[in-house]
Design a protein around this motif. Sequence first.
Motif, mmCIF file in Angstrom:
data_model
loop_
_atom_site.group_PDB
_atom_site.id
_atom_site.type_symbol
_atom_site.label_atom_id
_atom_site.label_comp_id
_atom_site.label_asym_id
_atom_site.label_seq_id
_atom_site.Cartn_x
_atom_site.Cartn_y
_atom_site.Cartn_z
ATOM 1 N N CYS A 134 0.712 -1.555 -0.049
ATOM 2 C CA CYS A 134 -0.304 -0.099 -0.067
ATOM 3 C C CYS A 134 1.006 1.476 0.050
ATOM 4 C CB CYS A 134 -1.237 -0.089 1.110
ATOM 5 S SG CYS A 134 -1.758 -1.072 1.694
ATOM 6 N N LEU A 192 -5.720 -2.824 1.770
ATOM 7 C CA LEU A 192 -7.134 -3.296 2.190
ATOM 8 C C LEU A 192 -5.991 -4.424 2.874
ATOM 9 C CD1 LEU A 192 -9.388 -4.432 -0.813
ATOM 10 C CD2 LEU A 192 -10.203 -3.120 1.268
ATOM 11 N N ALA A 237 -7.389 -8.367 4.551
ATOM 12 C CA ALA A 237 -8.049 -9.382 4.746
ATOM 13 C C ALA A 237 -10.143 -8.361 4.220
ATOM 14 C CB ALA A 237 -8.285 -9.675 6.227
ATOM 15 N N GLY A 238 -9.990 -7.826 3.075
ATOM 16 C CA GLY A 238 -11.112 -7.433 2.710
ATOM 17 C C GLY A 238 -11.716 -6.297 3.526
ATOM 18 N N GLN A 239 -11.204 -5.810 4.226
ATOM 19 C CA GLN A 239 -10.974 -4.099 4.727
ATOM 20 C C GLN A 239 -10.033 -3.920 4.435
ATOM 21 O OE1 GLN A 239 -13.746 -4.046 7.245
ATOM 22 N NE2 GLN A 239 -14.530 -6.271 6.485
ATOM 23 N N ASP A 240 -11.003 -1.946 4.590
ATOM 24 C CA ASP A 240 -10.030 -1.148 3.810
ATOM 25 C C ASP A 240 -8.945 -0.198 5.388
ATOM 26 O OD1 ASP A 240 -8.663 1.226 2.721
ATOM 27 O OD2 ASP A 240 -10.506 2.234 2.694
#
Length: 98
Positions: free
Chosen positions: A40, A51, A53-56
């Motif tokens: 990132c 991201l 585990a699918g969370q921002d």
Amino acid sequence: MSWAPGPGLWRWALAIVTLLAWSPILSVLTASALADVLGCRLNEGTPHPCLLAGQDIGGTLYGMFVMGWFGLLTFPFAIGTALAWAWLGARALWRRFQ
């Protein structure tokens, strides 16, 4: 009869001050390492999407990174705690080898 704190109390106090003094620096290092592992973008200008585990978690990483500015205030204490721990370690070694 006067009360004097024992050696254990001084070490606990020094441990707490160490944790508080080093927390901004550790926060920046943790955020940077996590952003690097996740691939990132991270800077103090704006939060970027990241991201995990699918969370921002981009906003959280941004907050952790910007917390490093508090390090300008705590860095002298961090150096002081590092010197204090080094002195305590050297003193313990000196006593052990006497």
